[in-house]
Enzyme design. Structure first.
Site, PDB file in Angstrom:
ATOM      1  N   ALA A 151       0.836  -1.206   0.000  1.00  0.00           N
ATOM      2  CA  ALA A 151       0.000   0.000   0.000  1.00  0.00           C
ATOM      3  C   ALA A 151       0.871   1.256   0.000  1.00  0.00           C
ATOM      4  CB  ALA A 151      -0.933  -0.016   1.206  1.00  0.00           C
ATOM      5  N   TYR A 152       1.867   1.279   0.858  1.00  0.00           N
ATOM      6  CA  TYR A 152       2.761   2.429   0.921  1.00  0.00           C
ATOM      7  C   TYR A 152       3.503   2.601  -0.402  1.00  0.00           C
ATOM      8  CZ  TYR A 152       6.351   5.630   2.634  1.00  0.00           C
ATOM      9  OH  TYR A 152       7.187   6.707   2.806  1.00  0.00           O
ATOM     10  N   SER A 153       4.046   1.506  -0.936  1.00  0.00           N
ATOM     11  CA  SER A 153       4.792   1.581  -2.188  1.00  0.00           C
ATOM     12  C   SER A 153       3.907   2.069  -3.325  1.00  0.00           C
ATOM     13  CB  SER A 153       5.380   0.208  -2.530  1.00  0.00           C
ATOM     14  OG  SER A 153       6.272  -0.242  -1.521  1.00  0.00           O
TER      15      SER A 153
END
Length: 245
Positions: A151-153
């Protein structure tokens, strides 16, 4: 340390209460800018008091909150010349197959939609005045992808693509929209990560240390200055040699 004259400029920093955002706020304030931090943190008021800045409560994931923060800022401080969009969350570490759906949506909402909301709101006035500097904080994870951080990436890859589009759309004026892709810095965002993931990130950095927030502020301050008069829609590396392209 290089000096930049930001006298008369008004700068909004999202997530300015701590971490990279606060380091940028300090550097911009020391360069003469009027600084306003848009942040949900309880530390926002005390952090801004240290640099004679203003604190405005804002959830960048909600456009209504961004619009309210902009209205309050313009009434108290005047038109905004600079935006440094630093607010962001890391979320949990887990493989895609077991990733929490609610966490996925919240990370995308804050990191990517929040970038869209803040840039959209401030670009209107910048285009009316024919001047503006925007720096969006992406991440090396947006270039390379970190395992157990999909999700962050994905959100930070989105910030990179968004910045390239916004930079091109506003290149007809003296408006620069760029982003930086830091490696990890030891900030409160580490509290959201597992130690295993922190160790993984450190192992990938050829300089064999984490980024210092002051180092990020140095590059961002130039990007936010009038001296950055040509570059727009670009991605500036702060990965300590990790990025190989």
């Amino acid at each position: 340390m290089n000096t930049y004259d930001l006298t008369g400029k008004t700068a909004v920093i999202t997530g300015g209460a701590q971490g990279i955002g606060f380091a940028v706020a300090q550097r911009l304030a020391s360069s003469g800018a009027k600084v306003i931090s848009w942040d949900r943190s309880d530390d926002n008021i005390s952090s801004m008091a240290q640099i004679d800045g203003r604190a405005v409560a804002c959830d960048i994931a909600e456009m209504a909150s961004v619009e309210a923060a902009l209205k309050e800022t313009e009434l108290s401080t005047g038109p905004v010349d600079i935006l440094v969009n630093s607010a962001g969350i890391a979320g949990p570490n887990a493989p895609v197959t077991s990733y929490d759906d609610a966490a996925w949506h919240r990370i995308i909402d804050v990191n990517l939609t929040g970038t869209y909301n803040t840039n959209k709101a401030l670009l209107v006035g910048m285009r009316q005045r024919g001047y503006g500097r925007i720096v969006n904080i992406a991440s090396i994870a947006g270039k390379e992808g970190n395992p157990n951080a999909s999700a962050y990436s994905a959100s930070k890859a989105g910030v990179i693509g968004f910045t390239k589009s916004a930079g091109k759309e506003n290149a007809d004026m003296d408006i620069a929209v760029n982003c930086v892709t830091p490696a990890a810095a030891r900030t409160p965002i580490f509290d959201q990560m597992s130690q295993e993931h922190i160790d993984y990130m450190l192992s990938k950095i050829p300089r064999e240390r984490f980024l210092e927030v002051e180092e990020a502020a140095n590059m961002i301050t130039w990007l936010a200055s009038a001296e950055n008069s040509f570059t727009t829609g670009a991605v500036f590396d702060l990965s300590g040699g990790r990025a190989t392209y």
